[in-house]
Every structure is written in structure tokens, then in C-alpha cells.
Design an enzyme around this catalytic site. Structure first.
Site, PDB file in Angstrom:
ATOM      1  N   ASP A  64      -6.476  14.739   7.744  1.00  0.00           N
ATOM      2  CA  ASP A  64      -7.009  15.667   8.744  1.00  0.00           C
ATOM      3  C   ASP A  64      -8.490  15.403   9.010  1.00  0.00           C
ATOM      4  OD1 ASP A  64      -6.856  17.715  10.563  1.00  0.00           O
ATOM      5  OD2 ASP A  64      -7.060  19.316   9.080  1.00  0.00           O
ATOM      6  N   ASN A 121       2.475  19.149  16.254  1.00  0.00           N
ATOM      7  CA  ASN A 121       1.433  18.404  16.980  1.00  0.00           C
ATOM      8  C   ASN A 121       1.801  18.130  18.442  1.00  0.00           C
ATOM      9  OD1 ASN A 121       0.351  16.538  14.045  1.00  0.00           O
ATOM     10  ND2 ASN A 121      -0.615  18.308  14.997  1.00  0.00           N
TER      11      ASN A 121
END
Ligand code: IPE
Ligand code: IPE
Ligand code: MG
Length: 235
Positions: free
Chosen positions: A24, A72
Site C-alpha cells: 500500500d 479496487n
């Protein structure tokens, strides 16, 4: 009984066999430099490449990377396109590297739902790396809840809904138990990653943004892991 505190498989040496990483912070890495998010993702791919090349001395049996979650898809069409194109480029450019580094590719998640050309590329990559001795598992279109639901449905169809019957149907059923879960970028949440497998995994949250992640960070994490005492509810 008679198992050491760090013992998941009878070896008792406290060595991590299976590490997973929530990669991330690509967007924030780019933002800090006033660059488009796509540049952060490109640099993120480079961090993956460095890690695969540096994997040998780490002694892991499996590294699992969260590359694209089932959530996502909510990102802008441009960003999703960028990520899919990066995936196409990465498979093409790095497949020989996987083979050279003795890496066996595995994909977890609902990856058959990706674009047909990507599915075909992945199938080819799986076939070409089938003889590798250490596994790189990549989570694509992956959601932990979805994985558990799919596994539970298969277990139910086979007439047995127990924890071990569900576990046997997870996408990770051929991987070693998860020892250590790392998330970069300072966020302290799982974001639907390996929910089942994380039950007794150690966790490490580090502030480093993914594009800055180096093999040395993983080596440090493994040292940290070796000092932890795992109990699995016993004493
Ligand atoms: C991780 O970086 C890459 C993917 C989720 C594909 P992000 O894109 O989530 O970066 P941040 O969290 O916005 O910084
Ligand atoms: C998790 O990161 C997904 C990947 C790293 C592929 P996100 O950036 O999507 O997670 P949230 O939105 O911050 O929870
Ligand atoms: Mg993020």
C-alpha cells in the site's frame, strides 16, 4: 502437544515460511512528489521486481502479494486501466526472471474474472513456472470474504461445513500456513486480505510507502518475526 511456541509445522525454528504483504501507498508516494498516481504504481512494480530478485536468501517458501483487491474496481477507469496495463507489462517482462529465480507463480482471488488476454497470459505464466521451488502468490481481484464464501459453497456442495473442510477449499489450500502479514504505508487494517489465513498470523504495520520498500525491509521484518512468541491460544 509438546509443540514449541513458534512451531507451526514441527520444525520449531521460528523461521517464517509464508509471508504476505499488503503493498500500500503507491498513490501517496506519487502525491508527495506531485506526480500522477500511475507513476506511483510504476514504482510499485519496481519494488515487486526488486523483492522477487532478492527473495533467494530470505529462505521463504511462499510470498503472497496483494496486487488488486475485489474492491479496487471502485477506482477511476483510468487508474484501473493503468493497473491492468502494468500487470500485462510486468508478466511479459518479468516471467523470465521468475523462471531464473526458481519462482513458481500462483494466483489467488477471482482472477478468471480479469480481461481474457490477462487470464491467458497468467495461464501461460503458471505453466512456465510450474517447476519453481518457492512460490510467489499474487492476489488479483482478491477479496477475503469472497474467498471464504466460495470455499464455503464448495464445502457445502461436498456435504461438510466445518472449519477444516472450508479451509481445504480456500485459494491458498496448497500454501504453507501464513506466518507474517505486513502492510506498508501506515494504514492499520486488513482491507479484506487473507481474513481466514490471518487468524494466527503475526502482523507488522510499517510506515514505508510501497515504492520505497526494499528487500532489506523484508529481511528486517523476518528478524522481528523470529523474536516473536506465538501461542495459538495455548501456553
Ligand atoms: C497500493 O497503493 C496499490 C493498489 C491498491 C493497487 P494505493 O494505490 O492504494 O496507494 P494509496 O493508498 O492511495 O497511497
Ligand atoms: C489494499 O489497499 C489493496 C491492495 C494493496 C491491493 P487499498 O489501498 O485498496 O485499501 P484501503 O482502500 O486503503 O482500505
Ligand atoms: Mg491504498
Amino acid at each position: 502437544m509438546g509443540e514449541g511456541p513458534t512451531d507451526t509445522d514441527g520444525r520449531g525454528d521460528g523461521r517464517a515460511r509464508h509471508v504476505a504483504i499488503i503493498m500500500d501507498g503507491n498513490g501517496r508516494w506519487a502525491k508527495k512528489r506531485a506526480m500522477p498516481r500511475s507513476v506511483g504504481h510504476q514504482r510499485g512494480v519496481e519494488a515487486v521486481r526488486r523483492l522477487v530478485r532478492g527473495l533467494g536468501p530470505m529462505g521463504l517458501d511462499c510470498l503472497t502479494l496483494y496486487a488488486f483487491s475485489s474492491e479496487n474496481w471502485k477506482r477511476s477507469e483510468d487508474e484501473v486501466d493503468d493497473l491492468m496495463n502494468l500487470m500485462r507489462k510486468f508478466i511479459k517482462s518479468d516471467l523470465p526472471d521468475f523462471v531464473a529465480n526458481d519462482v513458481k507463480l500462483k494466483i489467488i482471488g477471482d482472477w478468471q474474472g480479469l480481461a481474457p488476454d490477462i487470464v491467458a497470459m497468467l495461464e501461460d505464466a503458471l505453466a512456465q513456472t510450474a517447476d519453481g521451488s518457492k512460490t510467489l502468490a499474487v492476489a488479483l481481484n482478491y477479496g477475503g470474504q469472497d474467498e471464504i464464501a466460495r470455499a464455503a459453497a464448495k464445502a457445502a456442495a461436498a456435504g461438510e461445513i466445518t472449519a477444516s473442510a472450508i479451509e481445504a477449499q480456500l485459494d491458498t489450500n496448497d500454501l504453507p500456513p501464513l506466518d507474517l502479514l505486513i502492510r506498508t504505508s501506515g494504514e492499520i487494517r486488513l482491507s479484506n486480505f487473507l481474513l481466514w489465513q490471518a487468524a494466527y498470523a503475526e502482523m507488522l504495520f510499517i510506515d514505508t510507502l510501497w515504492p520505497d520498500f526494499k528487500p532489506e525491509h523484508l529481511a528486517q521484518a523476518l528478524n522481528d518475526f523470529a523474536r516473536r512468541e506465538r501461542r495459538y491460544g495455548g501456553r
